[in-house]
Design an enzyme around this catalytic site. Structure first.
Site, PDB file in Angstrom:
ATOM      1  N   CYS A 101     -67.346 -20.588  17.033  1.00 32.32           N
ATOM      2  CA  CYS A 101     -68.383 -21.179  16.668  1.00 32.32           C
ATOM      3  C   CYS A 101     -69.373 -21.334  17.394  1.00 32.32           C
ATOM      4  O   CYS A 101     -70.779 -21.018  17.284  1.00 32.32           O
ATOM      5  CB  CYS A 101     -68.081 -23.004  16.062  1.00 32.32           C
ATOM      6  SG  CYS A 101     -67.512 -23.850  14.413  1.00 32.32           S
ATOM      7  N   HIS A 108     -86.379 -30.120  23.241  1.00 34.16           N
ATOM      8  CA  HIS A 108     -85.115 -30.070  22.316  1.00 34.16           C
ATOM      9  C   HIS A 108     -83.782 -30.104  22.462  1.00 34.16           C
ATOM     10  O   HIS A 108     -83.476 -28.815  23.541  1.00 34.16           O
ATOM     11  CB  HIS A 108     -86.146 -28.933  21.761  1.00 34.16           C
ATOM     12  CG  HIS A 108     -87.814 -28.647  20.925  1.00 34.16           C
ATOM     13  ND1 HIS A 108     -87.972 -29.954  20.998  1.00 34.16           N
ATOM     14  CD2 HIS A 108     -88.680 -28.282  21.401  1.00 34.16           C
ATOM     15  CE1 HIS A 108     -89.232 -29.714  20.327  1.00 34.16           C
ATOM     16  NE2 HIS A 108     -90.428 -29.150  21.054  1.00 34.16           N
ATOM     17  N   HIS A 116     -75.152 -27.938  17.601  1.00 36.67           N
ATOM     18  CA  HIS A 116     -73.873 -27.209  17.271  1.00 36.67           C
ATOM     19  C   HIS A 116     -73.514 -28.194  15.640  1.00 36.67           C
ATOM     20  O   HIS A 116     -73.260 -29.140  15.169  1.00 36.67           O
ATOM     21  CB  HIS A 116     -72.941 -26.902  17.409  1.00 36.67           C
ATOM     22  CG  HIS A 116     -71.599 -26.183  16.393  1.00 36.67           C
ATOM     23  ND1 HIS A 116     -71.966 -25.339  15.273  1.00 36.67           N
ATOM     24  CD2 HIS A 116     -70.277 -26.922  15.921  1.00 36.67           C
ATOM     25  CE1 HIS A 116     -71.487 -24.786  14.904  1.00 36.67           C
ATOM     26  NE2 HIS A 116     -69.923 -25.654  14.831  1.00 36.67           N
ATOM     27  N   HIS A 152     -76.529 -30.847   6.708  1.00 36.29           N
ATOM     28  CA  HIS A 152     -76.580 -31.185   4.804  1.00 36.29           C
ATOM     29  C   HIS A 152     -77.393 -30.296   4.476  1.00 36.29           C
ATOM     30  O   HIS A 152     -76.786 -30.041   3.278  1.00 36.29           O
ATOM     31  CB  HIS A 152     -77.715 -32.026   5.267  1.00 36.29           C
ATOM     32  CG  HIS A 152     -78.612 -33.184   3.620  1.00 36.29           C
ATOM     33  ND1 HIS A 152     -79.198 -32.416   2.039  1.00 36.29           N
ATOM     34  CD2 HIS A 152     -77.385 -34.386   3.097  1.00 36.29           C
ATOM     35  CE1 HIS A 152     -78.873 -33.274   1.906  1.00 36.29           C
ATOM     36  NE2 HIS A 152     -77.909 -34.490   1.890  1.00 36.29           N
TER      37      HIS A 152
END
Length: 464
Positions: free
Chosen positions: A172, A339, A343, A372
């Protein structure tokens, strides 16, 4: 004669200094890395994995007993993933136990070419495929021959002298690794354009067994990916969205538990899949700590670092419990970063990182919403998080973004971007951003519809 010699020496010295300054300035410009554009993949409506579809996929697995059903449905209900994520075609068609090479290629073509087509359309008139100098494609679990980079080059008829890199097995965190490779290539190439394509094949790697530690990947991973256009050419500076500030990579694979906490393997019945162990959270924390120990001193103001050092020294003198320097406890990250692009690997990872770094609900909201809406899209996940920030009009000129990625190995690869202008593109979030974060607060449909499966009085029931 002496005057002539002195004048010549002065002229040579001036030229020498001029060329030194020119060389240094040129090298500095080559080290710049500007982000011109990025695109994320959004599947078609028929590819969505809602409650009904997920339940059908689970029920098709005849290797599962009641306890395995309970485990899967509990995991789905608590995963933080919504009703609109996208699944691979072969799984939706009921062929997850017999994927083909064509399935893998079709999934990759759909994601890569969709994002690249949109990217080239956005830059039409200024940048074409034949202008690309460097191409990096990262897909962990699929490495065909010819390579995926060759597939892209063939599709878009790119130049013969393009430098291409095909990365596999990096998990990832591979997108940040790809950016690091591009930045290093920029140091040796002037006025270059680079593409980074980040995605993963889900269809051919759907787990059909009953090992709980290997079922987790089915609950979390979804189809998705991204393409990013980068350059070091000064002529594109005014068009750029962001500028890369720094990249830091940390690898803790020398530790056996960290190496094996996230690994591709077969279960005892021979079903291939991805094993996620209970050590994953610990490995992620260790890798992230190692990374931030190097990264934070580069981006936080000296005043904050001195303040933190004094506080730690006082704690030691008073025999207070020692806190890890990079955990964020006592270190105000907001003094240098505005900000945090975490991940979206899972709810526990997002909340764990947020807690350890002292972040607010507002800070971790983009990662939670990306999880989501799109699920864990592997190496492409960071760009959905970034897209949410932009769609919500959060990114303003001069602000800095910390991108944090973690992946198999075990690795933590992070980078910091500086926003070069106010950003407000709705991107892949256009049809849903106005419903967030409210949509994520709606109770998961799995809980209501399949709550009966948690009833212990139903243990005698056989599910088949």
């Amino acid at each position: 004669m002496e005057l002539f010699s002195l004048s010549s020496l002065l002229l040579l010295s001036t030229l020498f200094v001029f060329y030194i300054f020119k060389f240094v300035f040129k090298r500095r410009n080559q080290r710049n890395c500007y982000m011109l554009h990025y695109e994320c993949y959004k599947g078609m409506e028929e590819r969505k994995l809602d409650t009904e579809t997920c339940a059908k996929v689970v029920q098709r697995n005849k290797n599962l007993g009641l306890e395995e059903y309970r485990f899967l449905l509990r995991t789905m209900a608590s995963s933080g993933i919504g009703e609109e994520t996208y699944g691979p075609r072969n799984v939706l068609e009921g062929r997850e136990d017999s994927p083909t090479l064509l399935d893998a290629h079709s999934e990759m073509d759909e994601i890569m070419f969709d994002t690249l087509d949109k990217l080239f359309h956005k830059t039409k008139g200024s940048i074409s495929p034949s202008d690309i100098d460097i191409l990096v494609v990262n897909v962990s679990l699929f490495a065909p021959s010819p390579s995926l980079t060759s597939r892209v080059i063939n599709r878009y008829k790119m130049r013969e002298d393009i430098k291409s890199y095909n990365l596999s097995g990096l998990g990832c965190s591979a997108s940040v690794i790809s950016i690091d490779i591009v930045q290093r290539m920029f140091e040796t190439r002037e006025n270059a354009l680079a593409l980074v394509v980040s995605t993963e094949t889900m269809g051919p790697h759907w787990y059909c067994g009953k090992d709980r530690s290997m079922m987790l990947s089915n609950c979390l991973f979804r189809a998705g990916g991204s393409s990013v256009l980068l350059t070091n050419a000064a002529r594109f500076k005014n068009q750029a969205l962001m500028k890369l500030v720094t990249v830091v990579r940390a690898h803790v694979g020398s530790d056996d538990e960290a190496y094996s906490c996230c690994i591709q393997m077969e279960d005892r019945d021979g079903h291939p899949g991805f094993l996620l162990t209970k050590y994953l959270k610990k490995a992620a924390a260790r890798a992230l700590t190692k990374n931030l120990q190097v990264l934070l001193p580069r981006v936080l103001p000296v005043k904050e670092l001195i303040r933190y050092a004094i506080v730690r020294a006082l704690k030691r003198r008073t025999s207070a419990k020692r806190e890890p320097a990079s955990s964020g406890i006592g270190l105000n990250l907001k003094t240098g970063l505005q900000h945090f692009c975490i991940h979206p690997g899972g709810r526990a990872i997002i909340e764990g990182v947020g807690k350890s770094l002292g972040l607010t609900e507002f800070d971790i909201e983009p990662a939670r919403m990306a999880l989501h809406r799109f699920g864990n899209t592997s190496s492409g996940g960071l760009w959905y998080v970034l897209g949410y920030m932009e769609a919500k009009n959060r990114l303003k000129k001069g602000e800095k973004i910390l991108m944090m990625s973690m992946g198999a190995g075990f690795e933590s690869n992070n980078c910091v971007w500086e926003v070069l202008k106010d950003l407000d593109d709705k991107n892949v979030w256009e049809d849903s951003v106005d419903r967030y974060p409210e949509l994520s607060r709606i109770p998961n449909p799995f809980v209501e519809k399949y709550d009966w499966i948690n009833d212990d009085t139903m243990s005698f029931v056989r599910v088949d």
